[in-house]
Design a protein around this motif. Structure first.
Motif, PDB file in Angstrom:
ATOM      1  N   ILE A  96     -41.126  -8.272  -0.783  1.00 30.17           N
ATOM      2  CA  ILE A  96     -40.424  -7.642  -2.002  1.00 30.17           C
ATOM      3  C   ILE A  96     -40.674  -6.445  -2.308  1.00 30.17           C
ATOM      4  N   ARG A  97     -41.988  -5.775  -1.500  1.00 35.01           N
ATOM      5  CA  ARG A  97     -42.483  -4.457  -1.767  1.00 35.01           C
ATOM      6  C   ARG A  97     -41.699  -3.450  -0.724  1.00 35.01           C
ATOM      7  N   SER A  98     -41.130  -4.148   0.411  1.00 43.69           N
ATOM      8  CA  SER A  98     -40.637  -3.254   1.221  1.00 43.69           C
ATOM      9  C   SER A  98     -39.092  -3.400   1.205  1.00 43.69           C
ATOM     10  N   GLY A  99     -38.681  -4.151   0.427  1.00 42.98           N
ATOM     11  CA  GLY A  99     -37.311  -4.546   0.591  1.00 42.98           C
ATOM     12  C   GLY A  99     -36.881  -5.344   1.713  1.00 42.98           C
ATOM     13  N   MET A 100     -37.891  -6.244   2.116  1.00 41.96           N
ATOM     14  CA  MET A 100     -37.627  -7.068   3.356  1.00 41.96           C
ATOM     15  C   MET A 100     -37.370  -8.552   2.953  1.00 41.96           C
ATOM     16  N   GLN A 101     -36.350  -8.437   1.663  1.00 38.42           N
ATOM     17  CA  GLN A 101     -36.241  -9.798   1.255  1.00 38.42           C
ATOM     18  C   GLN A 101     -34.796  -9.769   0.698  1.00 38.42           C
ATOM     19  N   GLY A 102     -34.001 -10.975   0.656  1.00 43.91           N
ATOM     20  CA  GLY A 102     -32.595 -10.726   0.366  1.00 43.91           C
ATOM     21  C   GLY A 102     -32.018 -11.787  -0.516  1.00 43.91           C
ATOM     22  N   GLU A 103     -31.022 -11.693  -1.195  1.00 43.40           N
ATOM     23  CA  GLU A 103     -30.638 -12.669  -2.171  1.00 43.40           C
ATOM     24  C   GLU A 103     -29.207 -13.206  -1.400  1.00 43.40           C
ATOM     25  N   LYS A 104     -28.381 -12.210  -0.900  1.00 42.57           N
ATOM     26  CA  LYS A 104     -27.264 -12.862  -0.342  1.00 42.57           C
ATOM     27  C   LYS A 104     -27.624 -13.318   1.168  1.00 42.57           C
ATOM     28  N   ARG A 105     -28.354 -12.733   1.625  1.00 41.09           N
ATOM     29  CA  ARG A 105     -28.873 -13.089   3.082  1.00 41.09           C
ATOM     30  C   ARG A 105     -30.285 -13.140   3.063  1.00 41.09           C
ATOM     31  N   ARG A 106     -30.880 -14.470   3.455  1.00 43.92           N
ATOM     32  CA  ARG A 106     -32.501 -14.742   3.689  1.00 43.92           C
ATOM     33  C   ARG A 106     -33.173 -14.117   4.715  1.00 43.92           C
ATOM     34  N   VAL A 107     -32.276 -13.841   5.772  1.00 42.01           N
ATOM     35  CA  VAL A 107     -32.852 -13.032   7.068  1.00 42.01           C
ATOM     36  C   VAL A 107     -31.900 -12.044   7.685  1.00 42.01           C
ATOM     37  N   LEU A 108     -32.168 -11.178   8.410  1.00 40.93           N
ATOM     38  CA  LEU A 108     -31.398 -10.260   9.020  1.00 40.93           C
ATOM     39  C   LEU A 108     -30.464 -10.841  10.144  1.00 40.93           C
ATOM     40  N   PHE A 109     -29.229 -10.548  10.456  1.00 38.76           N
ATOM     41  CA  PHE A 109     -28.340 -10.854  11.216  1.00 38.76           C
ATOM     42  C   PHE A 109     -27.721  -9.655  12.221  1.00 38.76           C
ATOM     43  N   PRO A 110     -27.337 -10.261  13.329  1.00 39.04           N
ATOM     44  CA  PRO A 110     -26.885  -8.976  14.255  1.00 39.04           C
ATOM     45  C   PRO A 110     -25.960  -8.035  13.643  1.00 39.04           C
ATOM     46  N   ASP A 111     -25.372  -8.099  12.650  1.00 41.57           N
ATOM     47  CA  ASP A 111     -24.337  -7.137  12.002  1.00 41.57           C
ATOM     48  C   ASP A 111     -25.028  -6.618  10.895  1.00 41.57           C
ATOM     49  N   SER A 112     -26.350  -6.903  10.684  1.00 40.18           N
ATOM     50  CA  SER A 112     -27.195  -6.554   9.390  1.00 40.18           C
ATOM     51  C   SER A 112     -27.088  -4.914   9.584  1.00 40.18           C
ATOM     52  N   LYS A 113     -26.907  -3.980   8.592  1.00 42.56           N
ATOM     53  CA  LYS A 113     -27.363  -2.566   8.692  1.00 42.56           C
ATOM     54  C   LYS A 113     -28.712  -2.365   8.136  1.00 42.56           C
ATOM     55  N   GLY A 114     -29.412  -3.078   7.640  1.00 39.75           N
ATOM     56  CA  GLY A 114     -30.701  -2.911   7.240  1.00 39.75           C
ATOM     57  C   GLY A 114     -31.786  -3.186   8.302  1.00 39.75           C
ATOM     58  N   GLY A 115     -32.973  -2.833   7.816  1.00 42.92           N
ATOM     59  CA  GLY A 115     -34.258  -3.231   8.660  1.00 42.92           C
ATOM     60  C   GLY A 115     -35.566  -2.813   8.222  1.00 42.92           C
ATOM     61  N   PRO A 460     -39.491  -2.622  -7.952  1.00 44.87           N
ATOM     62  CA  PRO A 460     -38.346  -3.059  -7.423  1.00 44.87           C
ATOM     63  C   PRO A 460     -37.582  -1.913  -6.343  1.00 44.87           C
ATOM     64  N   VAL A 461     -37.306  -2.424  -5.212  1.00 47.70           N
ATOM     65  CA  VAL A 461     -36.733  -1.543  -4.177  1.00 47.70           C
ATOM     66  C   VAL A 461     -35.468  -2.198  -3.511  1.00 47.70           C
ATOM     67  N   VAL A 462     -34.816  -1.245  -2.906  1.00 44.45           N
ATOM     68  CA  VAL A 462     -33.450  -1.782  -2.333  1.00 44.45           C
ATOM     69  C   VAL A 462     -33.740  -2.901  -1.415  1.00 44.45           C
ATOM     70  N   SER A 463     -33.027  -4.093  -1.244  1.00 49.66           N
ATOM     71  CA  SER A 463     -33.103  -5.047  -0.429  1.00 49.66           C
ATOM     72  C   SER A 463     -32.421  -4.753   0.988  1.00 49.66           C
ATOM     73  N   GLN A 464     -33.190  -4.546   2.087  1.00 48.20           N
ATOM     74  CA  GLN A 464     -32.497  -4.159   3.434  1.00 48.20           C
ATOM     75  C   GLN A 464     -31.661  -5.457   3.956  1.00 48.20           C
ATOM     76  N   LEU A 465     -31.965  -6.670   3.444  1.00 46.27           N
ATOM     77  CA  LEU A 465     -31.311  -7.606   4.155  1.00 46.27           C
ATOM     78  C   LEU A 465     -30.016  -8.000   3.481  1.00 46.27           C
ATOM     79  N   ASP A 466     -29.677  -7.250   2.287  1.00 47.05           N
ATOM     80  CA  ASP A 466     -28.386  -7.336   1.636  1.00 47.05           C
ATOM     81  C   ASP A 466     -27.531  -6.058   1.981  1.00 47.05           C
ATOM     82  N   ILE A 467     -27.984  -5.174   2.965  1.00 50.33           N
ATOM     83  CA  ILE A 467     -27.157  -4.018   3.198  1.00 50.33           C
ATOM     84  C   ILE A 467     -26.129  -4.483   4.317  1.00 50.33           C
TER      85      ILE A 467
END
Length: 468
Positions: A96-115, A460-467
């Motif tokens: 949660i401190r780095s934004g590496m958690q998501g509500e819409k997506r729990r993990v990164l996917f091949p089409d994810s724009k974040g990291g 709070p920081v931007v969720s990378q997984l929800d980008i």
């Protein structure tokens, strides 16, 4: 003539003596900078190793690591699914401190724009400050766009897949069919060397074997300098692809075949360390990323005596097998104190003689004194259980207070807030069966306060997984 001979002899002696001194200095420097090998498996349960009680899967090499090193029985990951768990391991910080958690997506996917943000400091980037050679072999899952690859986060070398082995599925193949009757061509997962795709689809039946070969080459190539090797196996995450050399060998079916090959791999890594004379100056850590994926039944693992699975924050979802090995560094024994993958970065930094930057919050503790036997108590006495960005439970000492519940079988599933928090004494009730909140209102209040105080430290920081 005799005088010239003596002068030349003296010169040769001085030169040789200088070389010996230089060699000794290099050896001493190397000894003061231990090597680190971090072996990370995917979706392996607490009960999937012989040393943790599995009755049918044979894991003699991992069991030997535990016998010669430390087996931790209260060791936690910081998240109950892949991406946030791996982010916490690499950074020593709650996702949660780095934004590496998501509500819409729990993990990164091949089409994810974040990291993983470039501002985060990984174990690799930290160790490079002390001249360490750094390599990752296996699954990354912290961003597949070029700017998020391991080579941009402190790793000198990368060989592996960028995300889970069930991704990039061919659309025409139903997911359940692809998982239960897998073929390599069903998944267009790429295999990368550094930032170049060298195989697509990855031939998954031989990945564990090839990861092991690459790891051995890395060890041999870097034996003269300190190194950090992160060996992140793709298995036993479904789909399960068994190597022909191990297929049908286990009494536990294909899941057991896959685990027994990973055990073989551990044996080959230790063998390579001994062959290169590095075993006395290397720490080996074996751990997994979250609990077993129980919805896949026999294709998933076992949480042993624990309740829960991958995707939830019961003990079976986040308490994992963890072994620390180092013949001249780690005092053998079973450790029942609390530890976490969050502690790995902080511990490695201390062992390598690196001061942590003071510009961010680290959630890890230095476990050095427990590893070397100079202290019995772990500096960690609490654990915060997150489900995406929701704090669902907190543990202090033996007591765990839960604010939410969900399905025992876990991912994918939804949280449900409890009307009243549940309290368990995990030392006496490892299966979380008996709610003792009514008998210990003072402990409920204390743990509730601990959770509130922790919340105050989270910005709070931007969720990378929800980008998207």
């Amino acid at each position: 003539m005799k005088k010239n001979f003596l002068v030349k002899s003296a010169g040769i002696f001085i030169a040789l003596y200088g070389l010996l001194l230089n060699g000794y200095a290099q050896k001493s420097q190397s000894a003061s900078q231990p090597n680190f090998i971090l072996i990370f498996t995917d979706d392996q349960g607490y009960g999937d190793l012989g040393t943790y009680g599995n009755p049918t899967i044979k894991t003699p090499h991992i069991d030997q690591l535990a016998a010669e090193g430390q087996k931790w029985t209260n060791f936690y990951v910081a998240a109950n699914v892949c991406t946030p768990s791996r982010a916490a391991l690499m950074t020593g910080r709650l996702p949660i401190r780095s934004g590496m958690q998501g509500e819409k997506r729990r993990v990164l996917f091949p089409d994810s724009k974040g990291g993983l943000p470039a501002s985060e400091i990984t174990i690799a980037r930290l160790l490079k400050q002390k001249g360490y050679h750094t390599g990752i072999i296996g699954k990354w899952h912290l961003g597949s766009l070029p700017e998020f690859l391991p080579t941009r986060h402190g790793f000198d070398y990368y060989y592996g897949i960028p995300y889970s082995n069930d991704m990039d599925r061919v659309d025409s193949i139903p997911y359940l069919q692809a998982i239960t009757q897998p073929k390599n061509e069903y998944f267009q997962v790429p295999l990368l060397r550094n930032e170049e795709i060298i195989e697509r689809p990855a031939v998954q039946n031989t990945l564990t074997e090839r990861y092991t070969d690459e790891a051995i080459k890395f060890i041999s190539k870097n034996q003269g300098e300190p190194f950090f090797l992160y060996l992140a196996h793709s298995m036993p995450h479904v789909p399960l692809f068994a190597n022909e050399k191990f297929k049908g060998k286990s009494a536990r079916g294909i899941y057991g075949d896959v685990i027994e090959e990973i055990d073989w791999s551990v044996g080959k890594i230790v063998e390579a360390l001994k062959k290169n004379g590095l075993d006395k100056n290397t720490y080996v850590v074996f751990v997994t990323d979250n609990g077993p994926w129980k919805i896949f039944k026999e294709l998933g693992g076992s949480s042993g005596p624990l309740y829960g699975a991958k995707g939830n924050s019961y003990e079976g979802g986040v308490r994992v097998p963890a072994i620390f090995w180092g013949p001249d560094h780690v005092t053998p024994g079973q450790v029942t104190e609390i530890g976490s993958t969050l502690d790995v970065l902080v511990t490695f930094a201390n062992l390598a003689g690196i001061n942590l930057p003071n510009d961010r919050v680290f959630d890890g503790y230095d476990l050095t004194t427990v590893l070397n036997g100079s202290a019995e108590k772990s500096p960690r006495n609490e654990m915060f259980y997150y489900h995406a960005s929701t704090l669902v439970a907190v543990r202090q000492g033996p007591y765990k207070l839960s604010f939410y519940e969900n399905s025992e079988k876990g991912y994918p599933d939804q949280l449900k807030k409890l009307e009243k928090p549940k309290l368990h004494n995990l030392n006496e009730d490892i299966g979380e069966a008996e709610n003792i909140a009514d008998q210990h209102e003072d402990i409920v209040e204390a743990l509730s306060t601990l959770a509130e105080e922790h919340h105050k430290t989270v910005v709070p920081v931007v969720s990378q997984l929800d980008i998207l």
